[in-house]
Design an enzyme around this catalytic site. Structure first.
Site, PDB file in Angstrom:
ATOM      1  CB  ILE A   1      -3.972  -4.065   6.841  1.00  0.00           C
ATOM      2  CG1 ILE A   1      -3.449  -2.781   6.193  1.00  0.00           C
ATOM      3  CG2 ILE A   1      -5.455  -3.947   7.179  1.00  0.00           C
ATOM      4  CD1 ILE A   1      -4.023  -2.491   4.827  1.00  0.00           C
TER       5      ILE A   1
ATOM      6  CG  ASN B   1       0.591  -4.463  -6.081  1.00  0.00           C
ATOM      7  OD1 ASN B   1      -0.399  -5.003  -6.551  1.00  0.00           O
ATOM      8  ND2 ASN B   1       0.591  -3.908  -4.865  1.00  0.00           N
TER       9      ASN B   1
ATOM     10  CE  LYS C   1       4.570  15.989 -14.224  1.00  0.00           C
ATOM     11  NZ  LYS C   1       4.322  16.333 -15.612  1.00  0.00           N
TER      12      LYS C   1
ATOM     13  N   PRO D   1       1.940   0.165   7.497  1.00  0.00           N
ATOM     14  CG  PRO D   1      -0.199   0.970   7.963  1.00  0.00           C
ATOM     15  CD  PRO D   1       1.071   1.308   7.221  1.00  0.00           C
TER      16      PRO D   1
HETATM   17  O1  C5P Z   1       3.719  -9.918   4.141  1.00  0.00           O
HETATM   18  P1  C5P Z   1       2.877 -10.160   2.947  1.00  0.00           P
HETATM   19  O2  C5P Z   1       2.554  -8.912   2.182  1.00  0.00           O
HETATM   20  O3  C5P Z   1       3.358 -11.229   2.014  1.00  0.00           O
HETATM   21  O4  C5P Z   1       1.533 -10.744   3.574  1.00  0.00           O
HETATM   22  C1  C5P Z   1       0.436 -11.017   2.803  1.00  0.00           C
HETATM   23  C2  C5P Z   1      -0.815 -10.941   3.619  1.00  0.00           C
HETATM   24  O5  C5P Z   1      -0.793  -9.843   4.539  1.00  0.00           O
HETATM   25  C3  C5P Z   1      -2.003 -10.674   2.731  1.00  0.00           C
HETATM   26  O6  C5P Z   1      -3.132 -11.249   3.356  1.00  0.00           O
HETATM   27  C4  C5P Z   1      -2.073  -9.169   2.723  1.00  0.00           C
HETATM   28  O7  C5P Z   1      -3.354  -8.687   2.362  1.00  0.00           O
HETATM   29  C5  C5P Z   1      -1.704  -8.827   4.147  1.00  0.00           C
HETATM   30  N1  C5P Z   1      -0.993  -7.552   4.291  1.00  0.00           N
HETATM   31  C6  C5P Z   1      -1.605  -6.525   4.959  1.00  0.00           C
HETATM   32  N2  C5P Z   1      -0.940  -5.341   5.138  1.00  0.00           N
HETATM   33  C7  C5P Z   1       0.308  -5.166   4.669  1.00  0.00           C
HETATM   34  C8  C5P Z   1       0.941  -6.225   3.984  1.00  0.00           C
HETATM   35  C9  C5P Z   1       0.261  -7.397   3.809  1.00  0.00           C
HETATM   36  O8  C5P Z   1      -2.749  -6.674   5.393  1.00  0.00           O
HETATM   37  N3  C5P Z   1       0.927  -4.024   4.837  1.00  0.00           N
END
Ligand code: C5P
Length: 407
Positions: free
Chosen positions: A309, A211, A289, A307
């Site tokens: 995080i 992204n 590849k 997951p």
């Molecule tokens: O659900 P969303 O991605 O919008 O949530 C954003 C928040 O959750 C941010 O703090 C991002 O770093 C954290 N996040 C995470 N693990 C993920 C998705 C988002 O820690 N898989």
């Protein structure tokens, strides 16, 4: 002890104002310089001459005084101080502060400041106990205003109870507590984990899904944490940014690696999750590849959810005492931020608009909304460095208050 510190002392209306003269004397003995603002009611209790004799400076009383404004504006007055002290803080000035009113010099200086503010409330017992004052007190606490007193005892009005202004010695102690913890020590003995940047989710050894996150906000936060004395670990997806000074960087690529790296760094005091983690990864990653000329034609990619995080660390037995998440949104920024705060069991969510028109993704500036409980603070557009610095001071203060509550 307070050598070179500049205090802006606002004296509001109340009989306790006489103790503020003693406070000025003690502050000056400690090496601080003091500038005084008297509210209109304040001038009924102590005279501008008495304040000016003790501060050895001009006294400010009138918002629209032409000479004062041409020599030193009200904005400059609050900016040039290291700390603003309101003593005595009457029920009236507390209500104005809570509501953000600015109808005289004192309240305008208070609204214009970005410096720490300490108030020493003083009023009649019933005024102190009135639900309106208690409600305002709650708002001021949540706005990170420091409060000293009031004490319980006999009052000038003949009643007994809480409402007496703290003694000059106690106010002095509170002032040195606030000023002593200079920026470089604000997070001393704390461990801070910051995640930043995008994650790369491989398709094959060459290709990946990613992204547009630059990692700048997360890097600035790690830099701000280290500058405040925290042992700081930055768990970063791939970016082009240099490691901030004093920060240990753990480089990861995928969300799963980022989660493992975070778990390895626990326990920590603060966890800040600024990474733009990919929501999905490829479940059928090819070890070779993928060839365009393959017999199966256009390959199809199967996705699995990554997951979460932040939510995972929130459930961890070593959950950091302060968990901060980010909500990058393109619409309904605040509402979505509030939902995320609950869903991920975070303490604070920093919501920001990352729609293409905002220029936040990859840009230098950010406009954030700080969401905590039912409170939403919407900040102006600031550089990502400035956002990081202000946020980190807020987190440090929040950590300190949760520590105090736990003691
Ligand atoms: O659900 P969303 O991605 O919008 O949530 C954003 C928040 O959750 C941010 O703090 C991002 O770093 C954290 N996040 C995470 N693990 C993920 C998705 C988002 O820690 N898989």
């Amino acid at each position: 002890m307070l050598h070179g510190k500049r205090i802006l002392l606002i004296i509001a209306g109340g009989i306790a104002a006489y103790k503020s003269l003693e406070l000025i004397r003690r502050l000056r003995e400690e090496g601080a310089s003091v500038r005084g603002i008297l509210t209109r009611a304040g001038t009924q209790f102590v005279t501008p001459l008495a304040v000016s004799s003790l501060t050895q400076d001009r006294v400010f009383t009138d918002l629209f005084s032409l000479t004062d404004e041409s020599e030193i504006g009200h904005i400059e007055l609050s900016r040039s101080a290291d700390l603003i002290v309101v003593a005595p803080a009457s029920a009236d000035i507390m209500a104005k502060m809570a509501a953000g009113l600015a109808d005289d010099l004192a309240t305008t200086a208070l609204l214009a400041t970005d410096k720490p503010v300490l108030i020493a409330p003083a009023m009649n017992v019933r005024m102190w106990q009135h639900p309106a004052t208690q409600r305002n007190l709650g708002i001021l606490r949540q706005s990170d205003i420091a409060i000293v007193g009031p004490n319980e005892g006999d009052m000038a009005c003949g009643e007994f109870g809480p409402g007496r202004m703290a003694e000059p010695q106690e106010i002095l102690k509170a002032i040195s507590g606030l000023l002593d913890t200079g920026e470089k020590d604000r997070l001393k003995d704390c461990k801070v984990i910051v995640t930043a940047g995008p994650t790369f989710e491989p398709i094959d050894p060459i290709r990946y899904i990613a992204n547009r996150s630059s990692g700048r906000q997360g890097y600035a936060l790690a830099k701000a944490a280290a500058a405040r004395g925290a042992k700081t670990v930055l768990i970063s997806g791939p970016t082009n940014l240099p490691a901030p000074p004093g920060v240990r960087v753990v480089a990861v690529e995928t969300a799963e690696e980022m989660l493992k790296a975070c778990e390895r760094e626990l326990p920590a005091d603060i966890g800040i999750f600024a990474a733009a983690v990919a929501d999905w990864r490829i479940s059928n990653v090819s070890s070779e590849k993928i060839k365009k000329t393959g017999a199966s034609g256009v390959p199809s990619l199967a996705l699995t959810e990554n997951p979460d995080i932040l939510a995972g660390i929130a459930r961890h037995k070593w959950r950091p005492r302060l968990l901060v998440g980010f909500a990058a949104e393109t619409e309904n920024v605040i509402e979505n931020g509030k939902t995320k705060l609950k869903r991920k069991s975070a303490d604070i969510i920093i919501a920001n608009d990352v729609s293409a028109k905002s220029g936040v993704m990859g840009g230098d500036r950010n406009r954030v909304h700080v969401i905590s409980g039912d409170q939403v603070e919407s900040w102006d557009i600031l550089s990502k460095e400035e956002v990081a610095s202000r946020l980190m001071d807020k987190f440090a203060q929040r950590l300190q208050s949760t520590r105090k509550a736990a003691e």
